[in-house]
Design an enzyme around this catalytic site. Structure first.
Site, short mmCIF file in Angstrom:
data_model
loop_
_atom_site.label_atom_id
_atom_site.label_comp_id
_atom_site.label_asym_id
_atom_site.label_seq_id
_atom_site.Cartn_x
_atom_site.Cartn_y
_atom_site.Cartn_z
N HIS A 181 11.01 -15.59 9.23
CA HIS A 181 11.68 -16.18 8.31
C HIS A 181 11.59 -17.96 8.10
O HIS A 181 11.55 -18.36 7.26
CB HIS A 181 13.21 -15.84 8.44
CG HIS A 181 13.36 -14.59 7.95
ND1 HIS A 181 14.79 -13.93 8.39
CD2 HIS A 181 12.72 -13.64 7.13
CE1 HIS A 181 14.72 -12.54 7.69
NE2 HIS A 181 13.31 -12.50 7.13
N ARG A 280 7.84 -11.20 -6.14
CA ARG A 280 8.70 -10.28 -5.30
C ARG A 280 9.98 -9.92 -6.37
O ARG A 280 10.70 -10.92 -6.60
CB ARG A 280 9.29 -10.91 -3.97
CG ARG A 280 8.10 -11.32 -3.17
CD ARG A 280 8.79 -12.16 -1.91
NE ARG A 280 7.79 -12.65 -0.96
CZ ARG A 280 7.32 -13.97 -1.15
NH1 ARG A 280 7.65 -14.76 -1.86
NH2 ARG A 280 6.23 -14.35 -0.23
N ARG A 316 4.80 -7.14 -7.75
CA ARG A 316 4.94 -5.93 -6.71
C ARG A 316 6.20 -5.04 -6.78
O ARG A 316 7.29 -5.64 -6.91
CB ARG A 316 5.04 -6.86 -5.46
CG ARG A 316 4.96 -5.64 -4.09
CD ARG A 316 5.21 -6.37 -2.78
NE ARG A 316 6.55 -6.89 -2.60
CZ ARG A 316 6.66 -7.75 -1.80
NH1 ARG A 316 5.72 -8.08 -0.65
NH2 ARG A 316 7.98 -8.33 -1.50
N GLU A 405 -2.11 -3.31 3.28
CA GLU A 405 -1.15 -3.74 4.63
C GLU A 405 -1.32 -3.06 5.74
O GLU A 405 -0.61 -3.44 6.81
CB GLU A 405 0.39 -3.96 4.05
CG GLU A 405 0.64 -4.71 2.86
CD GLU A 405 1.99 -4.53 2.46
OE1 GLU A 405 2.91 -5.63 2.46
OE2 GLU A 405 2.30 -3.47 1.45
N ASN A 428 0.39 -10.72 6.45
CA ASN A 428 1.40 -10.44 7.26
C ASN A 428 1.64 -9.16 7.90
O ASN A 428 1.73 -8.96 9.16
CB ASN A 428 2.85 -10.93 6.75
CG ASN A 428 2.72 -12.46 6.06
OD1 ASN A 428 1.88 -12.97 6.12
ND2 ASN A 428 3.94 -12.82 5.06
N ASP A 429 1.89 -8.24 6.98
CA ASP A 429 2.16 -6.79 7.49
C ASP A 429 0.74 -6.42 8.14
O ASP A 429 0.63 -5.74 9.10
CB ASP A 429 2.42 -5.97 6.36
CG ASP A 429 4.11 -5.73 6.55
OD1 ASP A 429 4.47 -5.77 7.55
OD2 ASP A 429 4.75 -5.44 5.36
N ARG A 439 5.91 -9.19 14.83
CA ARG A 439 5.76 -10.54 14.31
C ARG A 439 6.76 -11.57 14.79
O ARG A 439 6.95 -12.59 14.68
CB ARG A 439 5.57 -10.57 12.82
CG ARG A 439 6.90 -10.05 11.83
CD ARG A 439 6.81 -10.12 10.56
NE ARG A 439 7.65 -10.27 9.78
CZ ARG A 439 7.95 -10.25 8.46
NH1 ARG A 439 6.79 -10.19 7.92
NH2 ARG A 439 9.19 -10.11 7.81
N CYS A 476 -2.43 -12.58 -0.79
CA CYS A 476 -1.23 -12.84 -0.98
C CYS A 476 -0.35 -13.22 0.42
O CYS A 476 0.90 -13.39 0.14
CB CYS A 476 -0.34 -11.95 -2.04
SG CYS A 476 0.03 -10.48 -1.33
#
Length: 547
Positions: A181, A280, A316, A405, A428-429, A439, A476
């Site tokens: 975060h 999002r 998304r 992902e 990220n994922d 992570r 992204c």
């Protein structure tokens, strides 16, 4: 010293440490009236939850989402039940809160993945409730008359979301990871950040540092010449070129924005985004006890589409579950929610939520004329890709895609490409699943470094598979906001890059300095590299930059 690059840019200034949290002790005398003590605890939790919600209403994008989720943690009935039990057992009210939070944080850590990230947020909730009970200030940002680099063991959403980038010019944390975060919010605010830097504990208050959020380095006590060099670099970045993204030899690379609200969309337009690569939609679903109606969703999507005008928007569909539970979905209890019913898999529990959302997106697109694409998160198989594409087509949406992902989707990109029109790689994922690395684990943060050659190899595999059906590929994930790695992505064949709006200028400037052939040479160098460190050096050399 070195940490992990988390948000690009460079900063110089004195270090100020985050104020410490209040401490409780089991040796303090408990209150004599148990019911009164329980009432005090309940009121403190309600107060803290309300403050998080108020912060969320004033925030935008990822910050609002994260703050709403943290507000829900403060209102968790199971947590309050544990506190009540601790008080009835004779514990001091404030210490009962500390013990209950520690109990649930340990459970979240054991789950790993994104649930472990919630443990840090839960501890922040506990610290603020304890401060409320003790009548002291909660941990927070220090006051300063001059700009400074904020240092902390880790930063909670309530701290990061309220930062003033004019005063807090850099973030440095001992823990955390590049997709935490802290990193996501730092990018949204345009603040350079270095995380997972255990050596930072040795930096004394007011020590001047140079913090490189692109390379992950922290220089202690820089010389006057070095300070001047950094200030000159910041000035050059402020004068970055404008207009469409393209390389020095004219290869077009549309630079898109990741957004989560109307305010985000407005900022994206102001900062020159050529569209939205990741809208999002969770903001509309969080902090609700019932699902938003089609009309409610249509109104919200219409507002954002109108702001973007003729710029393309990729939506998304709902990516809830895991660390973003929604009460009205009645999701099953899972030992590892990060690998459970989330993303597109939610349709197995409540298909109506997906169909309503697709209907609302199509209605908003028709009302505005904005070019809209739609994509599903957490797709692993050809059957899932086909299911989503079919449902989106039935709703009237013409351009359909999936997030890549999960390694299974990357491996089968050639087959999934027969079902959809585009791929959007969420690095990220993808990194978390590819390396089997939580992570939020500071000790594993290096595995989330975008320069890991295995990540580039996986992206190259996706691009190659996509070419079988002329499927377009974009990125992204957070890696797209790293200016040098963005050039590598272009060299790998990625066609669009989407990032936090404030990262666009730096990426645009980096692309404008290199040719497509240099990008391809940098990509080849990363694929051939032995380690992430080797990859950085080799890529920067290919791009004509100092190593």
């Amino acid at each position: 010293m070195r940490g992990v690059a988390a948000a690009p840019g460079v900063a110089v200034g004195p270090v100020k440490w985050l104020a410490s949290a209040p401490v409780t002790s089991p040796d303090d005398a408990p209150g004599s009236d148990v019911d009164a003590e329980i009432s005090l605890a309940e009121t403190a939790f309600e107060t803290v939850a309300a403050r998080y919600s108020a912060l969320a209403l004033d925030a935008t994008g990822p910050a609002a989402d994260i703050l709403f989720m943290t507000s829900a943690l403060a209102a968790d009935p199971a947590l309050l039940d544990q506190v009540r039990a601790g008080i009835r057992a004779g514990g001091l009210t404030a210490h009962a809160v500390t013990e209950a939070v520690a109990h649930f944080a340990e459970q979240l850590n054991a789950l790993g993945g994104m649930m472990a990230e919630r443990a840090s947020d839960l501890r922040d909730v506990g610290q603020r409730v304890v401060a409320e009970l003790l009548g002291v200030d909660p941990p927070g940002i220090p006051d300063s008359a001059v700009p400074f680099v904020l240092a902390a063991q880790d930063l909670a959403p309530a701290d990061t979301a309220t930062l003033n980038p004019e005063i807090v010019v850099g973030l440095l944390t001992v823990a955390g990871g590049p997709t935490s975060h802290t990193a996501i919010l730092a990018k949204a605010l345009g603040i350079p950040a270095v995380v997972a830097c255990p050596g930072a504990v040795a930096i004394a208050e007011d020590t001047e540092v140079v913090l490189d959020g692109t390379g992950g380095a922290v220089e202690i006590a820089p010389t006057a010449e070095r300070r001047a060099e950094v200030e000159a670099l910041r000035a050059r970045q402020a004068d970055a070129p404008t207009g469409p993204g393209r390389t020095a030899d004219g290869h077009a690379v549309p630079l898109l924005a990741n957004v989560g609200s109307a305010a985000d969309a407005q900022l994206a337009v102001e900062l020159g985004a050529e569209g939205v690569g990741l809208f999002r939609t969770e903001f509309l679903f969080l902090d609700r006890k019932s699902s938003p109606t089609v009309d409610e969703q249509t109104a919200q999507y219409t507002e954002i589409f109108r702001i973007m005008g003729e710029r393309p928007v990729t939506v998304r569909t709902l990516d809830a579950g895991s660390d973003k539970p929604l009460p009205f979905l009645n999701l099953p209890e899972e030992e590892n929610p990060a690998l459970g019913v989330r993303g597109l898999r939610l349709s197995s529990v409540d298909e109506g939520a997906l169909l309503d959302q697709l209907s609302a997106i199509e209605a908003a697109a028709k009302a505005t004329g904005t070019p809209v694409k739609v994509m599903a998160p957490m797709v692993a198989t050809v059957e899932e890709a086909n299911y989503f594409a079919t449902r989106a087509r039935e709703a009237g949406l013409e351009t359909r895609g999936v997030m890549v992902e999960i390694p299974a989707a990357a491996i089968r990109a050639g087959q999934l490409g027969a079902e959809v029109d585009f791929f959007s790689i969420g690095t990220n994922d993808l990194s978390q699943h590819l390396f089997g690395a939580d992570r939020m684990s500071s000790s594993l943060a290096a595995l989330h470094n975008p320069w890991q050659p295995a990540l580039a190899a996986t992206i190259a595999f996706v691009v190659d598979g996509a070419s079988t059906h002329d499927v377009k590929v974009g990125v992204c994930g957070e890696s797209a906001s790293n200016p040098d790695f963005a050039c590598v992505l272009v060299g790998l064949g990625v066609e669009t890059l989407s990032m936090a709006p404030r990262s666009i200028a730096g990426v645009r400037a980096a692309l404008a300095e290199v040719t497509l052939e240099q990008c391809r040479a940098a990509a080849a160098a990363v694929l051939a590299a032995r380690t992430a460190e080797d990859a950085v050096v080799a890529a920067r050399r290919a791009l004509g930059r100092a190593s």
